[in-house]
Design an enzyme around this catalytic site. Structure first.
Site, PDB file in Angstrom:
ATOM      1  N   CYS A 140     -68.040  27.315   1.499  1.00  0.00           N
ATOM      2  CA  CYS A 140     -67.059  28.345   0.536  1.00  0.00           C
ATOM      3  C   CYS A 140     -67.702  29.722   0.809  1.00  0.00           C
ATOM      4  O   CYS A 140     -68.839  29.879   0.865  1.00  0.00           O
ATOM      5  CB  CYS A 140     -67.309  27.756  -0.810  1.00  0.00           C
ATOM      6  SG  CYS A 140     -66.464  28.770  -2.167  1.00  0.00           S
ATOM      7  N   HIS A 184     -59.844  22.165  -2.584  1.00  0.00           N
ATOM      8  CA  HIS A 184     -60.977  23.288  -2.714  1.00  0.00           C
ATOM      9  C   HIS A 184     -60.510  24.400  -3.587  1.00  0.00           C
ATOM     10  O   HIS A 184     -61.132  24.826  -4.470  1.00  0.00           O
ATOM     11  CB  HIS A 184     -61.526  23.372  -1.159  1.00  0.00           C
ATOM     12  CG  HIS A 184     -62.541  24.464  -1.397  1.00  0.00           C
ATOM     13  ND1 HIS A 184     -63.982  23.974  -1.081  1.00  0.00           N
ATOM     14  CD2 HIS A 184     -62.826  25.485  -1.543  1.00  0.00           C
ATOM     15  CE1 HIS A 184     -64.781  24.950  -1.312  1.00  0.00           C
ATOM     16  NE2 HIS A 184     -63.825  26.012  -1.564  1.00  0.00           N
ATOM     17  N   GLU A 185     -59.281  25.114  -3.156  1.00  0.00           N
ATOM     18  CA  GLU A 185     -58.777  26.367  -3.462  1.00  0.00           C
ATOM     19  C   GLU A 185     -58.107  26.007  -5.165  1.00  0.00           C
ATOM     20  O   GLU A 185     -58.531  27.002  -5.829  1.00  0.00           O
ATOM     21  CB  GLU A 185     -57.863  26.766  -2.702  1.00  0.00           C
ATOM     22  CG  GLU A 185     -58.177  27.152  -1.216  1.00  0.00           C
ATOM     23  CD  GLU A 185     -59.755  27.805  -1.288  1.00  0.00           C
ATOM     24  OE1 GLU A 185     -60.024  28.587  -2.104  1.00  0.00           O
ATOM     25  OE2 GLU A 185     -60.355  27.994  -0.177  1.00  0.00           O
ATOM     26  N   HIS A 188     -60.931  25.898  -7.585  1.00  0.00           N
ATOM     27  CA  HIS A 188     -61.433  27.401  -8.047  1.00  0.00           C
ATOM     28  C   HIS A 188     -60.637  28.084  -9.222  1.00  0.00           C
ATOM     29  O   HIS A 188     -61.083  28.637 -10.188  1.00  0.00           O
ATOM     30  CB  HIS A 188     -61.164  28.355  -6.770  1.00  0.00           C
ATOM     31  CG  HIS A 188     -62.413  28.693  -5.901  1.00  0.00           C
ATOM     32  ND1 HIS A 188     -63.633  29.043  -6.324  1.00  0.00           N
ATOM     33  CD2 HIS A 188     -62.721  28.463  -4.473  1.00  0.00           C
ATOM     34  CE1 HIS A 188     -64.322  28.807  -5.074  1.00  0.00           C
ATOM     35  NE2 HIS A 188     -63.641  28.491  -4.143  1.00  0.00           N
TER      36      HIS A 188
END
Length: 197
Positions: A140, A184-185, A188
């Protein structure tokens, strides 16, 4: 005003205004300042800075259709793409919180499409994940110099708005490595880091 000061203001003010933001959906003055004070790329927030970490741990909100059609969104999209593809970053995905904007926006490289383009997705949500899971290496931009094995679904369905029709949600089924990037994004946007998994 320095960019660092703007991030501090965002970290303190955004949580207090969260309810108000979800009703209006427009960019706040602090967010506009971050967008318009940026040069060709944006500073990527990292866990190494406590003020950055506060922003990274916040939950992001959707944008209104008007905000998606605004010059602010166009500039932010361009800056996010420039940032994630810049040689100093060289990433495959970037979420708006990583550049100090707690909005549900991600930029993702679509390895599942011809030419492997980078695309920006506003108001993105993960609506389904498969039971088919696999471990894979992840890193990341906000967690420098680390890589871990993370268990992710191999097929997902995402829902998002488009600049052409910001009031209509589009659904897309994504598989493989691109599905991992989206997960993954999107993490966030919910204040999660891959290290939490």
């Amino acid at each position: 005003m320095k960019i660092k000061d703007l991030f501090l203001i965002s970290a303190m003010v955004l949580p207090m205004m969260n309810g108000c933001l979800s009703e209006t959906g427009g960019f706040t003055p602090a967010e506009k300042a971050i967008i318009h004070d940026a040069d060709s790329i944006m500073r990527v927030l990292t866990i190494e800075d406590s003020l950055d970490l506060e922003v990274l741990r916040n939950t992001s909100t959707d944008l209104s259709p008007e905000a998606i059609n605004s010059k602010d969104f166009i500039k932010l999209s361009d800056l996010m793409l420039r940032t994630v593809t810049h040689p100093s970053q060289d990433g495959v995905g970037l979420a708006a919180p990583q550049v100090g904007i707690n909005r549900r926006i991600v930029a993702v490289q679509r390895f599942d499409k011809a030419g492997e383009p980078f695309e920006v997705y506003p108001n993105i949500h993960l609506v389904w994940t498969s039971d088919s899971l696999a471990y894979g290496p992840e890193g990341c931009l906000s967690v420098p110099d680390r890589r871990e094995e993370v268990l992710r679904s191999q097929e997902i369905i995402i829902e998002y708005a488009t600049a052409d029709e910001p009031e209509i949600s589009v659904r897309d089924t994504v598989r493989g490595f691109t599905a991992v990037i989206f997960q993954h994004e999107i993490d966030h946007l919910d204040g999660l880091l891959y290290t939490d998994r």
